[in-house]
Write a protein that holds these residues in place. Structure first.
Motif, mmCIF file in Angstrom:
data_model
loop_
_atom_site.group_PDB
_atom_site.id
_atom_site.type_symbol
_atom_site.label_atom_id
_atom_site.label_comp_id
_atom_site.label_asym_id
_atom_site.label_seq_id
_atom_site.Cartn_x
_atom_site.Cartn_y
_atom_site.Cartn_z
ATOM 1 N N GLU A 77 0.598 -1.139 -0.017
ATOM 2 C CA GLU A 77 0.044 0.142 -0.108
ATOM 3 C C GLU A 77 0.739 1.207 -0.117
ATOM 4 O OE1 GLU A 77 -3.941 1.454 2.550
ATOM 5 O OE2 GLU A 77 -1.942 1.502 3.780
ATOM 6 N N ILE A 78 0.717 2.234 -0.843
ATOM 7 C CA ILE A 78 1.433 3.354 -1.093
ATOM 8 C C ILE A 78 0.531 4.475 -0.849
ATOM 9 C CG2 ILE A 78 2.973 5.019 -2.674
ATOM 10 C CD1 ILE A 78 3.394 2.347 -4.045
ATOM 11 N N ILE A 79 1.078 5.460 0.046
ATOM 12 C CA ILE A 79 0.024 6.475 0.383
ATOM 13 C C ILE A 79 0.820 7.946 -0.020
ATOM 14 C CG2 ILE A 79 -1.091 8.091 2.031
ATOM 15 C CD1 ILE A 79 -1.156 5.545 3.850
ATOM 16 N N ASP A 80 0.234 8.541 -0.852
ATOM 17 C CA ASP A 80 1.130 9.888 -1.382
ATOM 18 C C ASP A 80 0.304 10.966 -1.009
ATOM 19 O OD1 ASP A 80 1.985 11.839 -2.982
ATOM 20 O OD2 ASP A 80 3.001 10.545 -4.360
ATOM 21 N N LEU A 81 0.573 11.818 -0.099
ATOM 22 C CA LEU A 81 -0.072 12.767 0.162
ATOM 23 C C LEU A 81 -0.185 14.013 -0.583
ATOM 24 C CD1 LEU A 81 1.010 13.062 4.025
ATOM 25 C CD2 LEU A 81 -0.660 11.908 3.004
ATOM 26 N N ASP A 82 0.978 14.226 -1.629
ATOM 27 C CA ASP A 82 1.236 15.066 -2.277
ATOM 28 C C ASP A 82 0.131 15.072 -3.388
ATOM 29 O OD1 ASP A 82 3.022 16.507 -0.972
ATOM 30 O OD2 ASP A 82 4.586 15.642 -1.999
ATOM 31 N N GLU A 102 -10.489 12.427 -2.738
ATOM 32 C CA GLU A 102 -11.743 12.846 -3.189
ATOM 33 C C GLU A 102 -12.661 11.572 -3.592
ATOM 34 O OE1 GLU A 102 -14.768 15.088 -3.842
ATOM 35 O OE2 GLU A 102 -12.901 15.609 -2.791
ATOM 36 N N GLN A 103 -12.183 10.638 -4.644
ATOM 37 C CA GLN A 103 -13.050 9.522 -4.636
ATOM 38 C C GLN A 103 -13.417 8.566 -3.506
ATOM 39 O OE1 GLN A 103 -10.114 7.847 -7.362
ATOM 40 N NE2 GLN A 103 -11.196 8.195 -9.361
ATOM 41 N N MET A 104 -12.689 8.598 -2.649
ATOM 42 C CA MET A 104 -12.907 7.676 -1.228
ATOM 43 C C MET A 104 -14.079 8.676 -0.561
ATOM 44 S SD MET A 104 -9.114 6.794 -0.055
ATOM 45 C CE MET A 104 -9.654 6.070 1.458
ATOM 46 N N ASP A 201 4.612 12.012 12.454
ATOM 47 C CA ASP A 201 4.035 13.081 11.773
ATOM 48 C C ASP A 201 3.470 12.857 10.458
ATOM 49 O OD1 ASP A 201 4.373 15.949 11.711
ATOM 50 O OD2 ASP A 201 5.823 15.768 10.308
ATOM 51 N N PHE A 202 3.943 11.888 9.920
ATOM 52 C CA PHE A 202 3.134 11.319 8.601
ATOM 53 C C PHE A 202 1.774 11.028 8.739
ATOM 54 C CE2 PHE A 202 1.743 8.358 5.394
ATOM 55 C CZ PHE A 202 2.295 8.885 4.168
ATOM 56 N N ASP A 203 1.569 10.125 9.962
ATOM 57 C CA ASP A 203 0.178 9.885 10.210
ATOM 58 C C ASP A 203 -0.421 10.828 10.636
ATOM 59 O OD1 ASP A 203 0.700 7.156 10.094
ATOM 60 O OD2 ASP A 203 1.172 6.523 12.059
ATOM 61 N N LYS A 209 -5.262 15.241 5.825
ATOM 62 C CA LYS A 209 -5.452 15.284 4.409
ATOM 63 C C LYS A 209 -6.743 14.273 4.113
ATOM 64 C CE LYS A 209 -2.167 16.847 1.651
ATOM 65 N NZ LYS A 209 -2.581 17.698 0.354
ATOM 66 N N MET A 210 -7.027 13.435 4.805
ATOM 67 C CA MET A 210 -8.212 12.486 4.750
ATOM 68 C C MET A 210 -9.513 13.347 5.287
ATOM 69 S SD MET A 210 -7.558 9.636 3.374
ATOM 70 C CE MET A 210 -8.788 8.210 3.918
ATOM 71 N N GLY A 211 -9.287 14.044 6.172
ATOM 72 C CA GLY A 211 -10.398 14.783 6.682
ATOM 73 C C GLY A 211 -11.704 14.023 7.092
ATOM 74 N N THR A 212 -12.778 14.291 6.277
ATOM 75 C CA THR A 212 -13.837 13.738 6.593
ATOM 76 C C THR A 212 -14.041 12.128 6.302
ATOM 77 O OG1 THR A 212 -14.654 14.307 4.365
ATOM 78 C CG2 THR A 212 -15.416 15.529 6.037
ATOM 79 N N VAL A 213 -13.026 11.845 5.362
ATOM 80 C CA VAL A 213 -12.962 10.211 5.117
ATOM 81 C C VAL A 213 -12.724 9.507 6.226
ATOM 82 C CG1 VAL A 213 -11.785 8.570 3.665
ATOM 83 C CG2 VAL A 213 -12.123 10.929 2.700
#
Length: 361
Positions: A77-82, A102-104, A201-203, A209-213
């Motif tokens: 699993e790769i998470i890219d915040l940018d 956004e899709q999530m 810090d990443f978490d 970034k995920m916000g309401t998700v």
């Protein structure tokens, strides 16, 4: 003055980027016991996957700036915040999917809207029995954290023990059936690991970034359950109790099971699982306590429609089991490193095919 302000802004941004160091560690997760292991051993005669249920799963976790990858043999699993994306890689099928935040969010909003529509429909037709009786279940949560003061050497680190217990007692208002789900986690926490702040810090940035998700990531059944006052209090209690945990959990031994009287499962350090005959299955306990009620009222399926069990036969000299451990799982962190991570690690392997992600139900 304006040019000076721009220069300072660029300098601060550049300094912030440089300050972020790479960090990696390895995580080993293994199912070490419980009735699930006994069942899988039996099924192992017919399934290779079942035979491998007790094998450790090794995961390499790497952080580089605004990217993180959790890489194991079969899945990554790769998470890219940018980019605002999560990429899931299936190494067995040699394919991958990429979904944006956004899709999530859109999928989650659709799931919430569907759940609300179903709830409104049920309220308009109260005379019709529902296949989901979670609204008819009284829930009681009990969450506690104990700092035992015991210490243990884990991967060369001195770690102190904390035990977190959680029980969820459920009563079906219609049938009177009761049951308890119990989760106990024995944790050994190290006070500090140089470089681990990069993970924390990443978490934190990921959650923002995920916000309401993140806030809305609840399936419809769980949403119905969380509307109960007891559930809200349970979450508040969890936040309060979790604040007692100090340090980094370098070793966790989690047990999940069922109990008759609602008491917590003992931690691994307090009562090792018996060696020899397999422990009583969840079905054995359910026959005595109807614990299947709790397992199905949570997001595991609908409440069972079976009639109440008849009174058990008179007690014999043999001690009757009061709890069953469904699964015991061990997770340990090792091989911490601040060495530089190759940027190519954060891309799907060459030759893998991109496919469309599955939609949420």
């Amino acid at each position: 003055m304006k040019s000076l302000s721009v220069l300072l802004t660029c300098t601060l941004a550049s300094t912030s980027a440089v300050a972020r160091a790479d960090f990696t560690y390895q995580e080993s997760t293994q199912i070490t016991g419980g009735s699930v292991v006994s069942m899988m051993k039996f099924a192992g005669a017919f399934s290779k996957q079942a035979r491998q249920v007790g094998d450790p799963i090794l995961t390499s976790v790497m952080v580089k700036g605004n990217r993180m990858i959790r890489n194991s043999k079969d899945h990554s699993e790769i998470i890219d915040l940018d980019a605002g994306t999560v990429t899931e890689i299936d190494h067995l099928r040699k394919q991958y999917t990429t979904v944006t935040f956004e899709q999530m969010r859109q999928q989650m909003e659709a799931a919430v809207a569907k759940a609300k529509a179903e709830q409104s429909k049920q309220q308009e037709q109260p005379q019709q029995p529902s296949s989901n009786d979670s609204q008819n279940v009284d829930l009681k949560f009990n969450i506690k954290v104990r700092n035992t003061g015991a210490s243990k050497d884990v991967a060369g680190l001195s770690a102190k023990e904390s035990i977190m217990t959680m029980t969820v007692d459920a009563t079906d208002q219609k049938s009177g059936q009761t049951g308890s789900l119990a989760i106990t986690t024995d944790m050994y926490l190290a006070p500090d690991i140089p470089g681990y702040d990069e993970v924390r810090d990443f978490d934190r940035r990921y959650a923002i970034k995920m916000g309401t998700v993140i806030n809305g990531a609840i399936n419809p059944q769980m949403m119905a359950m969380m509307q109960q006052p007891a559930a809200g209090k349970g979450m508040a209690d969890m936040v309060e109790e979790m604040s007692k945990l100090k340090g980094i959990p370098v070793l966790q031994i989690m047990r999940m099971g069922t109990t008759i009287d609602g008491t917590p499962l003992p931690a691994a350090s307090e009562a090792p699982l018996p060696v020899g005959p397999p422990p009583p299955s969840a079905g054995d306990i359910a026959k005595q306590s109807a614990s299947s009620a709790i397992m199905s009222s949570l997001p595991f399926g609908g409440f069972g429609k079976k009639k109440k069990q008849e009174a058990p036969p008179p007690a014999t000299d043999a001690a009757q089991p009061t709890a069953a451990v469904l699964v015991e799982m061990n997770t340990q962190m090792t091989n911490f490193s601040k060495a530089s991570v190759d940027p190519s690690q954060f891309s799907p392997p060459a030759g893998y095919k991109q496919v469309e992600p599955k939609q949420m139900d």
